[in-house]
Enzyme design. Structure first.
Site, PDB file in Angstrom:
ATOM      1  N   LYS A 236       0.820  -1.216   0.000  1.00  0.00           N
ATOM      2  CA  LYS A 236       0.000   0.000   0.000  1.00  0.00           C
ATOM      3  C   LYS A 236       0.855   1.267   0.000  1.00  0.00           C
ATOM      4  O   LYS A 236       0.530   2.243  -0.675  1.00  0.00           O
ATOM      5  CB  LYS A 236      -0.965   0.010   1.183  1.00  0.00           C
ATOM      6  CG  LYS A 236      -0.314   0.199   2.540  1.00  0.00           C
ATOM      7  CD  LYS A 236      -1.347   0.302   3.645  1.00  0.00           C
ATOM      8  CE  LYS A 236      -0.680   0.539   4.986  1.00  0.00           C
ATOM      9  NZ  LYS A 236       0.090   1.776   5.063  1.00  0.00           N
ATOM     10  N   THR A 237       1.968   1.250   0.755  1.00  0.00           N
ATOM     11  CA  THR A 237       2.838   2.426   0.796  1.00  0.00           C
ATOM     12  C   THR A 237       3.444   2.678  -0.583  1.00  0.00           C
ATOM     13  O   THR A 237       3.550   3.822  -1.035  1.00  0.00           O
ATOM     14  CB  THR A 237       3.957   2.233   1.834  1.00  0.00           C
ATOM     15  OG1 THR A 237       3.369   1.978   3.099  1.00  0.00           O
ATOM     16  CG2 THR A 237       4.828   3.483   1.931  1.00  0.00           C
TER      17      THR A 237
ATOM     18  N   ASP B 213      -3.527   7.851   3.713  1.00  0.00           N
ATOM     19  CA  ASP B 213      -3.108   6.508   4.118  1.00  0.00           C
ATOM     20  C   ASP B 213      -3.932   6.036   5.313  1.00  0.00           C
ATOM     21  O   ASP B 213      -4.444   6.846   6.086  1.00  0.00           O
ATOM     22  CB  ASP B 213      -1.621   6.549   4.486  1.00  0.00           C
ATOM     23  CG  ASP B 213      -1.020   5.165   4.652  1.00  0.00           C
ATOM     24  OD1 ASP B 213      -1.635   4.186   4.181  1.00  0.00           O
ATOM     25  OD2 ASP B 213       0.064   5.063   5.252  1.00  0.00           O
ATOM     26  N   GLU B 214      -4.053   4.714   5.473  1.00  0.00           N
ATOM     27  CA  GLU B 214      -4.704   4.094   6.653  1.00  0.00           C
ATOM     28  C   GLU B 214      -6.080   4.712   6.923  1.00  0.00           C
ATOM     29  O   GLU B 214      -6.407   5.078   8.045  1.00  0.00           O
ATOM     30  CB  GLU B 214      -3.811   4.243   7.897  1.00  0.00           C
ATOM     31  CG  GLU B 214      -2.419   3.637   7.773  1.00  0.00           C
ATOM     32  CD  GLU B 214      -2.411   2.116   7.885  1.00  0.00           C
ATOM     33  OE1 GLU B 214      -3.498   1.499   7.847  1.00  0.00           O
ATOM     34  OE2 GLU B 214      -1.319   1.531   8.004  1.00  0.00           O
TER      35      GLU B 214
ATOM     36  N   GLN C 133      -8.132  -4.533   8.921  1.00  0.00           N
ATOM     37  CA  GLN C 133      -7.047  -4.174   9.827  1.00  0.00           C
ATOM     38  C   GLN C 133      -7.443  -2.998  10.732  1.00  0.00           C
ATOM     39  O   GLN C 133      -6.580  -2.332  11.299  1.00  0.00           O
ATOM     40  CB  GLN C 133      -5.789  -3.820   9.040  1.00  0.00           C
ATOM     41  CG  GLN C 133      -5.223  -4.997   8.241  1.00  0.00           C
ATOM     42  CD  GLN C 133      -3.938  -4.635   7.531  1.00  0.00           C
ATOM     43  OE1 GLN C 133      -2.868  -4.539   8.132  1.00  0.00           O
ATOM     44  NE2 GLN C 133      -4.042  -4.436   6.233  1.00  0.00           N
TER      45      GLN C 133
ATOM     46  N   ARG D 284       1.400 -10.830  10.579  1.00  0.00           N
ATOM     47  CA  ARG D 284       2.734 -10.277  10.843  1.00  0.00           C
ATOM     48  C   ARG D 284       3.806 -11.293  10.464  1.00  0.00           C
ATOM     49  O   ARG D 284       4.975 -10.940  10.277  1.00  0.00           O
ATOM     50  CB  ARG D 284       2.909  -9.914  12.320  1.00  0.00           C
ATOM     51  CG  ARG D 284       1.952  -8.875  12.933  1.00  0.00           C
ATOM     52  CD  ARG D 284       1.860  -7.624  12.106  1.00  0.00           C
ATOM     53  NE  ARG D 284       0.713  -7.697  11.207  1.00  0.00           N
ATOM     54  CZ  ARG D 284       0.532  -6.908  10.163  1.00  0.00           C
ATOM     55  NH1 ARG D 284       1.432  -5.998   9.861  1.00  0.00           N
ATOM     56  NH2 ARG D 284      -0.546  -7.015   9.392  1.00  0.00           N
TER      57      ARG D 284
END
Length: 600
Positions: free
Chosen positions: A33-34, A217-218, A248, A552
């Protein structure tokens, strides 16, 4: 730029090269995503010839903003003129335009301590004792109201019950003090920017015209105020790109609302959605297990993660006899990895748990085993304030001349000190177990009154206090108990710094990745937490939290649970977590190794 696009997969390219209009990028864990956000900003500047000052890039941490700016700079040699957090952006706007709201350009921004001090002053002003209501709990409630854009004048009509009615009175006085001091708290930075844009249409038009493209973002972590800010700013060009993943969304207790993702469709009927489901982090078995857990949720879109990384090893499920066995298994497994022909360094491992209190047993086993560890986002168990307070009480009973413990207790209040001294002068410690002493001290001093049952941080502290009861249960004699604590503390302070295993809550693990992850305490009542099992919405957040923890892991995931656990000073036998039950057996490797087989 075309060469750079070849580094992206087809879905990433679709998002990066999207033209005009609103865009929602649903990005699963490890899906890049980044990279999509940074490449989209770079593509807009280089290919679409958008001036850098016409792009606004909003994130949630300064670290993330700096990382994105560096990546964009490396790609094209330029960056958006404004890239930062919501709060830093709003602070900048208010420095320039705040005079329209009566704000001076040199207004102060109050940090957490400043806010608490001001809350205490407000409470004193209207005769509300801090012994009856905890200032931090009142501040948290006011913050929640501000996140929902409820002003001090509006809050009384929403207040229910004695606590909220009290908060309403403090809220009004608190805001009056902030105005007198020419100060804003962090929430005010958002709410005042909303007020500015709604009050001064010309100022809003100025920034709407300037920011032709807005990238966020987020987005699942935005609150109502942040949602309104982005919606207002995008009102002219409608070129709003948001990246997020409802699966998330784990910060509901902070005011984040994952429904902001789904609400976009109402505000932008022509919304384009791109799903990023290819994962670059984990093996397929880990992803498949995580997919099975999260797909049960029905209140938000769920992505189906896949990878080219290969099938990988099965997810290990370990059934421990008790919490000691569980911690020993984790320690032994890590030790075995470090002794392999191709050894793993200690920083390859993370141990994740639902509550801070669970770290106690793991810390003690790691210390005895000589495994160096770092506790992220928390304090080591015996160094936590509430634990040190209780230890001071017990140490002073064991040794009435312990002036250090006396001074610590004195700081907790004269009334508590008097009650404790009256009790300690009569008690014969050898006649009571450590647990009985601890429970009586907590009861007589009213120590629990220091903490608010509705405050998330306070609930964590209360869980730590209850976990201290587990230690007291293991060491019935007070001197043995204090000796054990001293030895554990000494072992920690003797450790050298270097590579370490990471210990942290699943909440703290968001945004991290490790080759090997242990998710411990997978039992009903623990994970999902007992506070969440009665409400569908809260269970869904617990499920998202489990999904975040599982994803993770890059190479290997271990899930552990116990048949019997000494937790909060009581033995309990809870069923295995429903989240484990959701994983098909063919994805799991079942291990049931007896603790006596484990040697450290």
């Amino acid at each position: 730029m075309s060469n750079i696009l070849t580094q992206l997969n087809p879905r990433q390219q679709e998002a990066v090269c999207f033209g005009e209009g609103p865009l929602l990028v649903l990005a699963g864990p490890g899906s890049g995503k980044t990279r999509v956000l940074t490449y989209r900003a770079a593509w807009l500047i280089q290919e679409k010839q958008v001036a850098p000052e016409n792009i606004l890039l909003l994130t949630f941490t300064n670290k993330a903003a700096e990382e994105m700016k560096k990546r964009i700079q490396k790609l094209i040699g330029a960056t958006p003129a404004l890239a930062g957090t919501f709060h830093s952006f709003c602070a900048r706007i208010l420095r320039i335009e705040g005079k329209s709201l009566g704000l001076p350009p040199n207004y102060l921004i109050y940090d957490q301590k400043d806010q608490l001090d001001t809350i205490k002053l407000a409470m004193k002003e209207i005769d509300i004792p801090t012994t009856e209501f905890k200032p931090a709990a009142i501040l948290a409630t006011i913050s929640q109201a501000k996140n929902e854009l409820i002003t001090a004048l509006e809050y009384p009509q929403y207040a229910q019950g004695y606590f909220q009615t009290t908060v309403a009175r403090v809220y009004l006085t608190y805001q009056r003090f902030l105005k007198e001091y020419q100060a804003l708290d962090f929430d005010d930075l958002l709410t005042e920017t909303v007020r500015l844009f709604k009050k001064e249409k010309s100022i809003l038009a100025k920034y709407q015209n300037r920011f032709q493209y807005i990238l966020v973002d987020e987005y699942q972590d935005t609150n109502q105020a942040q949602y309104v800010i982005t919606h207002l700013l995008a009102g002219l060009w409608h070129n709003l790109t948001v990246v997020g993943d409802a699966s998330q969304a784990i910060y509901g207790f902070r005011g984040a609302n994952f429904r902001n993702l789904t609400n976009l469709k109402k505000d932008y009927p022509n919304l384009k959605t791109v799903n990023l489901e290819q994962n670059y982090r984990s093996t397929q078995n880990i992803l498949s297990a995580a997919n099975e857990v999260i797909k049960i949720n029905s209140s938000h879109p769920v992505l189906n993660l896949w990878t080219k990384n290969g099938t990988g090893e099965l997810v290990v499920l370990y059934e421990a006899r008790n919490e000691q066995d569980e911690a020993l298994y984790v320690a032994q497994t890590i030790t075995n990895y470090t002794l392999n022909a191709n050894p793993y360094p200690l920083n390859s491992f993370a141990v994740l748990y639902r509550t801070n209190a669970q770290s106690r047993v793991i810390e003690e086993v790691f210390l005895h085993a000589g495994i160096a560890y770092t506790l992220v986002g928390g304090t080591r168990f015996y160094e936590r304030k509430e634990i040190k307070d209780c230890l001071a009480y017990l140490r002073l009973i064991a040794n009435p001349k312990d002036i250090v413990s006396y001074k610590r207790i004195e700081k907790l209040g004269k009334r508590r000190l008097a009650k404790f001294l009256n009790f300690s002068s009569k008690v014969k410690p050898e006649k009571l177990t450590t647990l009985e002493l601890l429970d009586k001290i907590l009861e007589i001093t009213g120590y629990f009154e220091l903490y608010n049952q509705k405050d998330e941080e306070d609930l964590s502290r209360l869980e730590n206090l209850k976990e201290l009861r587990s230690v007291a249960t293991e060491f019935p004699k007070l001197n043995d108990f204090l000796e054990n604590v001293a030895l554990v503390e000494q072992e920690y302070h003797g450790k050298e710094k270097g590579e370490t295993v990471t210990l942290m809550t699943v909440h703290a693990a968001k945004g991290t990745e490790f080759p090997i992850v242990f998710l411990v305490g997978m039992e009903e009542g623990l994970f999902p937490h007992s506070r969440s099992i009665m409400e569908k919405e809260e269970i869904e957040e617990e499920r998202r939290l489990c999904y975040v923890g599982m994803t993770r892991a890059k190479e290997k995931l271990y899930l552990t649970y116990t048949r019997r656990r000494l937790y909060f000073g009581q033995h309990s036998s809870n069923p295995v977590s429903r989240f484990i039950s959701d994983i098909p057996p063919e994805l799991l490797e079942f291990v049931n190794q007896k603790s006596e087989d484990l040697s450290i």
